[in-house]
Enzyme design. Structure first.
Site, PDB file in Angstrom:
ATOM      1  N   ASP A  56       0.866  -1.194  -0.380  1.00 18.81           N
ATOM      2  CA  ASP A  56      -0.143  -0.097  -0.074  1.00 18.81           C
ATOM      3  C   ASP A  56       1.003   1.440   0.175  1.00 18.81           C
ATOM      4  O   ASP A  56       0.960   2.686  -0.923  1.00 18.81           O
ATOM      5  CB  ASP A  56      -0.805  -0.420   1.212  1.00 18.81           C
ATOM      6  CG  ASP A  56      -1.788  -0.840   1.448  1.00 18.81           C
ATOM      7  OD1 ASP A  56      -2.828  -0.589   1.328  1.00 18.81           O
ATOM      8  OD2 ASP A  56      -1.125  -2.203   1.578  1.00 18.81           O
ATOM      9  N   THR A 153      -6.867  -4.305   0.732  1.00 16.80           N
ATOM     10  CA  THR A 153      -5.951  -4.717   0.712  1.00 16.80           C
ATOM     11  C   THR A 153      -6.219  -5.872   1.781  1.00 16.80           C
ATOM     12  O   THR A 153      -5.898  -6.850   1.784  1.00 16.80           O
ATOM     13  CB  THR A 153      -5.435  -3.938   2.654  1.00 16.80           C
ATOM     14  OG1 THR A 153      -5.171  -2.730   1.098  1.00 16.80           O
ATOM     15  CG2 THR A 153      -4.439  -4.262   2.638  1.00 16.80           C
TER      16      THR A 153
END
Ligand SMILES: Nc1ncnc2c1ncn2[C@@H]1O[C@H](COP(=O)(O)OS(=O)(=O)O)[C@@H](OP(=O)(O)O)[C@H]1O
Ligand SMILES: [Mg+2]
Ligand SMILES: [Mg+2]
Ligand SMILES: [Mg+2]
Length: 371
Positions: A56, A153
């Site tokens: 990320d 995620t």
């Protein structure tokens, strides 16, 4: 590049956007395989208990750096999900080193993706700066990039679907959308909740063009990267009979009210089991015609963020679909980081007939639940 005429408005933004999302998908795949960065499998928890990983932060830093390089740092406003809080304290030196290594390995590949990389490796300060540069809050005036470096995620961590989502907003309208889906095959339909492929795709669209496009992910060819030599036009499904329609919703029960959408599905006569898919891959599935409906009804009090929707909305609309809130109004990307004023939830459909029916069912169920 298919769908991009050099004279088109936003031609450069679209071209750079697609290339940088291709590179970001490669970065994610490498982190997942453990072949980039020293500590690939670490998952951290944010204040709201949601997960965040090296991928990320690294994707956000890499894309921020490339956009600044391509359009001039002072011209680039970016609204993005991640910040540097967890990377900045004294216990995070190894984690930050891991992000810095990942960003540099990725930027070293930039020329193979038709992008200009740095002449020397970035240091930790520059990487933190690139992440922090994405602190814009958008708004109704001017151009703002909107980035979700890894959307879903949880899907990424579980080896399932996830997406890299980049959009451009101008004067409150989403004008460009690019969605990288590393585990969504450009050739195979998404047929069930575990249709994970190793040969993903990138989708893109420019507002008002009436066209949405898909190209396969660039692939490794020995020491080279083989850039996709073609893109295919994508279009929503033509099914408008609810009994034949497939509906998507988030995987996580915490993210959407499954029993409410099951009620709507029942009222409408939807017969198939819901397709539960992580991330904006749900928008991708509607745009490609693999499903007809996507409903998300988050818990009361949760405010949807613009980066979770911007790229998906413009791609679905240009592919022929309809996206509104549950009151039938378009999503408002002009009011900062959140989709302010959103009425209850999000309803995405392949066409107006199904969409009208869902909005009608939501209206009826709300009325009856308040009798
Ligand atoms: N409580 C709650 N309610 C609603 N939505 C939430 C919630 N918490 C998080 N999020 C946001 O949902 C993003 C994940 O995508 P989905 O909504 O499609 O959910 S799921 O992954 O399929 O379960 C996810 O995006 P990423 O953080 O980029 O993964 C979040 O922004
Ligand atoms: Mg997140
Ligand atoms: Mg997200
Ligand atoms: Mg994210």
């Amino acid at each position: 590049m298919e769908g991009v005429d050099a004279n088109d408005k936003y031609a450069k933004e679209l071209e750079v956007g697609v290339r940088v999302v291709q590179l970001a998908c490669r970065l994610c795949q490498k982190v997942q395989k453990g072949s980039i960065g020293p500590t690939p499998d670490q998952v951290f928890s944010k204040d709201d208990d949601s997960p965040v990983t090296v991928a990320d932060w690294s994707v956000q830093a890499m894309i921020s750096w490339i956009l600044s390089e391509s359009f001039g740092k002072q011209n680039v406003s970016i609204v993005a999900e991640e910040d540097t809080q967890a990377l900045s304290d004294s216990n995070s030196t190894r984690l930050l080193a891991s992000v810095v290594a990942t960003v540099n390995e990725s930027l070293a590949m930039a020329p193979r993706f038709g992008l200009k990389g740095p002449t020397t490796s970035l240091g930790p300060t520059q990487v933190l700066e690139a992440i922090n540069h994405c602190n814009s809050t958008g708004g109704p005036i001017g151009k703002h990039w909107v980035l979700d470096p890894v959307d879903g995620t949880l899907g990424f961590v579980r080896g399932d679907q996830y997406a890299v989502a980049l959009a451009l907003i101008e004067n409150g309208q989403v004008v460009v959308g690019v969605l990288g889906c590393p585990n969504y095959s450009s050739k195979k339909k998404l047929v069930n909740n575990s249709s994970v492929s190793k040969e993903g795709c990138v989708m893109y669209a420019r507002k008002g063009s009436g066209e949405a496009w898909m190209q396969p992910l660039a692939c490794e060819g020995g020491t080279h990267v083989v850039w996709p030599n073609s893109a295919t036009r994508i279009r929503v499904s033509s099914i408008d009979d609810p009994s034949l329609a497939t509906f998507c919703e988030p995987v996580e029960k915490a993210n959407s009210n499954h029993s409410y959408s099951a009620g709507i599905a029942y009222t409408l006569g939807l017969r198939k089991q819901p397709l539960r898919v992580y991330s904006m891959v749900k928008y991708a599935a509607i745009a490609r015609g693999d499903a007809e409906i996507y409903m998300k009804f988050a818990k009361a009090g949760y405010k949807e963020k613009i980066w979770d929707h911007a790229a998906g909305v413009v791609i679905v609309e240009e592919a022929g679909g309809v996206v509104t809130d549950a009151g039938g109004r378009p999503l408002d990307f002009s009011r900062g980081v959140y989709l302010e004023g959103l009425d209850r939830g999000i309803v995405t459909c392949s066409g107006a007939i199904l969409h009208d029916k869902i909005i009608g069912a939501v209206y009826a169920s709300w009325e009856s639940s308040h009798l």
